[in-house]
Design a protein around this motif. Structure first.
Motif, PDB file in Angstrom:
ATOM      1  N   ALA A   1      36.883  21.552  30.477  1.00 37.38           N
ATOM      2  CA  ALA A   1      35.967  20.770  29.643  1.00 37.38           C
ATOM      3  C   ALA A   1      36.298  19.288  29.548  1.00 37.38           C
ATOM      4  O   ALA A   1      35.416  18.479  29.324  1.00 37.38           O
ATOM      5  CB  ALA A   1      35.949  21.356  28.232  1.00 37.38           C
TER       6      ALA A   1
ATOM      7  N   SER B   1      35.240  25.838  33.603  1.00 40.54           N
ATOM      8  CA  SER B   1      35.626  26.986  32.769  1.00 40.54           C
ATOM      9  C   SER B   1      35.070  26.822  31.355  1.00 40.54           C
ATOM     10  O   SER B   1      35.455  27.556  30.454  1.00 40.54           O
ATOM     11  CB  SER B   1      37.149  27.079  32.713  1.00 40.54           C
ATOM     12  N   SER B   2      34.180  25.854  31.162  1.00 37.97           N
ATOM     13  CA  SER B   2      33.655  25.575  29.823  1.00 37.97           C
ATOM     14  C   SER B   2      32.181  25.936  29.695  1.00 37.97           C
ATOM     15  O   SER B   2      31.467  26.049  30.697  1.00 37.97           O
ATOM     16  CB  SER B   2      33.821  24.082  29.529  1.00 37.97           C
ATOM     17  N   VAL B   3      31.756  26.070  28.438  1.00 42.43           N
ATOM     18  CA  VAL B   3      30.322  26.239  28.152  1.00 42.43           C
ATOM     19  C   VAL B   3      29.642  24.880  28.333  1.00 42.43           C
ATOM     20  O   VAL B   3      28.612  24.753  28.981  1.00 42.43           O
ATOM     21  CB  VAL B   3      30.103  26.699  26.686  1.00 42.43           C
ATOM     22  N   GLY B   4      30.256  23.839  27.746  1.00 43.74           N
ATOM     23  CA  GLY B   4      29.702  22.489  27.831  1.00 43.74           C
ATOM     24  C   GLY B   4      29.825  21.942  29.249  1.00 43.74           C
ATOM     25  O   GLY B   4      30.783  22.237  29.964  1.00 43.74           O
TER      26      GLY B   4
ATOM     27  N   LEU C   1      32.194  32.945  26.092  1.00 47.80           N
ATOM     28  CA  LEU C   1      33.051  32.363  25.044  1.00 47.80           C
ATOM     29  C   LEU C   1      32.340  32.272  23.696  1.00 47.80           C
ATOM     30  O   LEU C   1      32.951  31.896  22.687  1.00 47.80           O
ATOM     31  CB  LEU C   1      33.509  30.961  25.478  1.00 47.80           C
TER      32      LEU C   1
ATOM     33  N   ARG D   1      31.286  19.104  20.622  1.00 45.90           N
ATOM     34  CA  ARG D   1      32.058  18.051  21.282  1.00 45.90           C
ATOM     35  C   ARG D   1      32.308  16.947  20.265  1.00 45.90           C
ATOM     36  O   ARG D   1      31.457  16.670  19.415  1.00 45.90           O
ATOM     37  CB  ARG D   1      31.290  17.461  22.476  1.00 45.90           C
TER      38      ARG D   1
ATOM     39  N   HIS E   1      40.938  22.034  20.088  1.00 49.35           N
ATOM     40  CA  HIS E   1      39.897  22.432  21.054  1.00 49.35           C
ATOM     41  C   HIS E   1      40.204  23.839  21.594  1.00 49.35           C
ATOM     42  O   HIS E   1      40.198  24.081  22.804  1.00 49.35           O
ATOM     43  CB  HIS E   1      39.790  21.420  22.208  1.00 49.35           C
TER      44      HIS E   1
ATOM     45  N   SER F   1      37.203  28.314  21.666  1.00 46.08           N
ATOM     46  CA  SER F   1      36.610  29.266  22.618  1.00 46.08           C
ATOM     47  C   SER F   1      37.634  30.203  23.226  1.00 46.08           C
ATOM     48  O   SER F   1      37.262  31.147  23.919  1.00 46.08           O
ATOM     49  CB  SER F   1      35.922  28.489  23.745  1.00 46.08           C
TER      50      SER F   1
HETATM   51  O1  LIG Z   1      34.754  23.504  24.636  1.00 44.40           O
HETATM   52  C1  LIG Z   1      34.763  24.473  25.299  1.00 44.40           C
HETATM   53  C2  LIG Z   1      33.685  24.848  26.145  1.00 44.40           C
HETATM   54  O2  LIG Z   1      32.738  24.071  26.349  1.00 44.40           O
HETATM   55  O3  LIG Z   1      33.764  25.968  26.680  1.00 44.40           O
END
Ligand SMILES: O=CC(=O)O
Length: 326
Positions: free
Chosen positions: A61, A82-85, A108, A242, A289, A292
């Motif tokens: 991220a 590996s992030s959602v964002g 997550l 974020r 952070h 997740s």
């Molecule tokens: O911040 C964590 C995500 O975006 O997975």
């Protein structure tokens, strides 16, 4: 170096990387600049001397995938985060160059929703202050002088961003008899919670805000001073999205001046740096952070990331695409 395995450039590296590497180094050849003394640009140049050398990136991220990075990698065809964002990736430029992008999909969401509720309870009920109180009170026979927190049950909670994480937060808070309100880009026809197109109005009507939308040009500083003042002296805010969704300088000023009640923060504007002013505040709960990530979600994430790489190298559709091949 394993010659027959496909190369994956590891940038960041993502938090889950050591687990991922131990599980999948027999399938992919990881090129990790962190293991070399070379600056990133030189590291890439030493590994890209034939056109198929670096077809894929794995990142996390807080690693920016910019035009400058993409320019160094002419044979790049896939970015897996590996992030959602995905705010750290220049998606427009990836699309223009025909580079596919995969993200963490929904694996997550439950953990982030759990953590958002945990931060909300922690800051409202002063859980971290309570913990310090017990640990530091040497003589437990003295007067009980712990200052009281605030009730969460039945409160009005405004959710900023009603995607899978926001819905998870709403579902959890319903069991606390909270009244759920929300703001998102568009009103959702299938959702009966009251929709607010204006975040100031949402804050005015809420006892607490939970921020969990994506960061983009429209949502940067969506929580500004006006929103914070509308939330008010007894209002609480949680951010699991974020850091830049909130104007952090204004947040700190409002916390210092008692203009809002408190904040639970998992993310910060200039990570990994966290403003020192926050450390001294008892009405703030901080986490690194980590909303997740749990032991369980890390394993699911590793499987998903590996599945995306495998699909790509077998010319199959990605499992959790953000940008698919045209
Ligand atoms: O911040 C964590 C995500 O975006 O997975």
């Amino acid at each position: 170096m394993a010659k027959n395995l496909p190369n994956v450039l590891v940038l960041g590296p993502p938090t889950c990387f050591s687990t991922f590497e131990s599980l999948y180094s027999h399938k992919f050849n990881f090129l990790n600049p962190k293991t070399s003394n070379l600056p990133l640009q030189q590291f890439i140049l030493t590994h890209r001397h034939n056109p198929s050398t670096i077809p894929a990136i794995l990142c996390g991220a807080v690693c920016s995938i910019t035009v400058d990075i993409l320019d160094l990698l002419p044979s790049l065809r896939l970015v897996v985060t590996s992030s959602v964002g995905t705010d750290h990736i220049d998606l427009h430029e990836c699309r223009r160059r025909g580079i596919q992008v995969a993200g963490a999909g929904g694996v997550l969401s439950e953990d982030v929703a759990d953590a958002a509720v945990a931060l909300l309870i922690a800051v409202m009920r002063k859980m971290t202050v309570a913990d310090r109180y017990v640990r530091t009170r040497r003589d437990h026979s003295g007067p009980w002088d712990f200052s009281l927190g605030y009730k969460l049950s039945g409160k009005r909670v405004g959710i900023v961003g009603l995607g899978s994480i926001g819905m998870g937060v709403a579902k959890r808070l319903e069991s606390f008899d909270c009244i759920i309100l929300y703001h998102s880009k568009h009103k959702k026809s299938s959702i009966s919670y009251p929709f607010y197109s204006n975040v100031v109005d949402l804050a005015t009507s809420s006892d607490a805000l939970v921020v969990c939308c994506a960061l983009n040009n429209e949502t940067r500083h969506i929580i500004n001073r006006e929103v914070l003042l509308a939330l008010g002296k007894k209002g609480f805010i949680v951010n699991v999205g974020r850091g830049s969704l909130i104007d952090e300088k204004q947040l700190i000023k409002c916390l210092m001046d008692g203009e809002i009640g408190g904040a639970g923060l998992d993310v910060f504007e200039n990570e990994p740096r966290v403003p020192k002013d926050l450390f001294a505040m008892d009405n703030v709960v901080l986490s690194p952070h980590s909303a997740s990530l749990t032991a369980e979600s890390t394993l699911s994430l590793c499987e998903l990331v590996a599945g995306n790489f495998e699909a790509f190298f077998l010319n199959k559709p990605l499992i959790s695409p953000v940008i698919l091949a045209e």
